[in-house]
Design a protein around this motif. Structure first.
Motif, PDB file in Angstrom:
ATOM      1  N   THR A   1      35.369  -1.699-104.867  1.00 40.95           N
ATOM      2  CA  THR A   1      36.554  -1.450-103.889  1.00 40.95           C
ATOM      3  C   THR A   1      38.148  -1.665-104.258  1.00 40.95           C
ATOM      4  O   THR A   1      38.428  -2.849-104.886  1.00 40.95           O
TER       5      THR A   1
ATOM      6  N   LYS B   1      36.686   2.843-101.717  1.00 39.43           N
ATOM      7  CA  LYS B   1      35.392   2.127-101.997  1.00 39.43           C
ATOM      8  C   LYS B   1      34.307   3.305-102.769  1.00 39.43           C
ATOM      9  O   LYS B   1      33.923   4.498-102.279  1.00 39.43           O
TER      10      LYS B   1
ATOM     11  N   GLN C   1      34.381   6.462-100.441  1.00 40.98           N
ATOM     12  CA  GLN C   1      34.457   6.318 -99.101  1.00 40.98           C
ATOM     13  C   GLN C   1      35.925   5.656 -98.936  1.00 40.98           C
ATOM     14  O   GLN C   1      36.121   4.632 -99.234  1.00 40.98           O
TER      15      GLN C   1
ATOM     16  N   ASN D   1      38.282   3.802 -96.253  1.00 39.70           N
ATOM     17  CA  ASN D   1      38.363   3.352 -94.785  1.00 39.70           C
ATOM     18  C   ASN D   1      39.759   3.050 -94.487  1.00 39.70           C
ATOM     19  O   ASN D   1      40.586   2.343 -94.967  1.00 39.70           O
TER      20      ASN D   1
ATOM     21  N   ASN E   1      42.618   1.500 -92.261  1.00 36.84           N
ATOM     22  CA  ASN E   1      42.739   0.319 -91.349  1.00 36.84           C
ATOM     23  C   ASN E   1      44.359   0.348 -90.766  1.00 36.84           C
ATOM     24  O   ASN E   1      45.290   0.467 -91.386  1.00 36.84           O
TER      25      ASN E   1
ATOM     26  N   LYS F   1      36.924   6.446 -91.225  1.00 34.35           N
ATOM     27  CA  LYS F   1      36.073   6.635 -92.494  1.00 34.35           C
ATOM     28  C   LYS F   1      36.345   8.137 -92.943  1.00 34.35           C
ATOM     29  O   LYS F   1      36.326   9.027 -92.184  1.00 34.35           O
TER      30      LYS F   1
ATOM     31  N   ASN G   1      34.945  10.435 -96.452  1.00 34.41           N
ATOM     32  CA  ASN G   1      34.245  10.563 -97.805  1.00 34.41           C
ATOM     33  C   ASN G   1      34.617  11.601 -98.400  1.00 34.41           C
ATOM     34  O   ASN G   1      35.151  12.751 -97.992  1.00 34.41           O
TER      35      ASN G   1
END
Length: 258
Positions: free
Chosen positions: A50, A63, A96, A98, A100, A109, A111
């Motif tokens: 990641t 990721k 993926q 993510n 935050n 999320k 993809n």
């Protein structure tokens, strides 16, 4: 520094293989065809884990997920210990993202997948371990081709507030080079072909592209950009078709007449 040493050693190995090939090209050539399937294994130790980027209050984790490499392999046997391999492969890298952000109770999320093609050229050396079992190691280069950019969007609604996650990944250029290394074991049957299990490491010389991530709510956008290295580690599963023994006999007889 560790990655540069790996690239340097692989280039030296590949050069040695090519030099050795000059002395064995006059010997009998055996060409075999096969197929391979190589699932990708994310690993932070090998630089395929990641990656994170931050802008203002936004942090995005890029990721790598389990992707795959699938295609055809052509092996040119130079003698009992040396060979050259090439072919063409379809490569699907899966990621993926993510998101935050303080406004999110949990990471958002998103993809996406990044498609490419590879044309490798490797020199390979064999060590015979048993009557049918061989160990081999190889090194070389690959021409990586990327046909297009890719973009995707995801929406999260919380208490009538819409949070939009967006990414667009741009290829750095349509074609570039990479260094590859491989290690594995091969079981050669008498009539049913060759079965191979091993591992490969593929590292482009430059990032294959960059992703622009965007997080928005109520018309406010926060953006960041992160490079995509494209490095990956795979488990290799291969099968080579059986070579007709009669071909070898014919080649041997021609050599004797000459």
């Amino acid at each position: 520094m560790l990655r540069m040493k790996f690239i340097f050693l692989t280039v030296i190995l590949y050069g040695a293989l090519l030099l050795q090939a000059e002395f064995v090209l006059g010997q009998k050539n055996v060409t075999t065809f096969g197929f391979q399937f190589k699932p990708m294994i994310p690993s932070r130790f090998f630089g395929t884990g990641t990656e994170s980027a931050t802008a203002e209050d936004l942090t995005v984790d890029f990721k790598p997920l389990a992707g795959y490499n699938i295609g055809m392999v052509i092996r040119f046997g130079l003698n009992k210990s040396w060979s050259m391999e090439t072919g063409i492969n379809l490569v699907q890298r899966n990621y993926q993202l993510n998101f935050n952000h303080p406004q999110l109770l949990a990471p958002g999320k998103l993809n996406f997948r990044f498609i490419g093609y590879e044309i490798p050229l490797q020199g390979m050396i064999y060590v015979k371990l048993g009557e049918r079992l061989y160990m081999n190691a190889s090194g070389g280069f690959s021409l990586d081709v990327f046909p297009s950019n890719v973009e995707s969007t995801s929406l999260l609604e919380v208490d009538t507030i819409d949070y939009v996650f967006y990414q667009k990944t741009f290829k750095r250029r349509w074609a570039q080079s990479a260094v590859v290394a491989n290690y594995g074991f091969e079981w050669r049957t008498k009539e049913k072909g060759y079965y191979y299990v091993g591992a490969s490491f593929h590292r482009p010389f430059f990032d294959i592209g960059y992703s622009k991530a965007d997080f928005s709510n109520d018309g406010r956008h926060t953006q960041l950009v992160n490079g995509i290295s494209g490095t990956y580690l795979t488990l290799d599963l291969r099968y080579f078709f059986h070579e007709d023994p009669e071909k070898k006999k014919k080649n041997s007889s021609k050599k004797k007449k000459a």
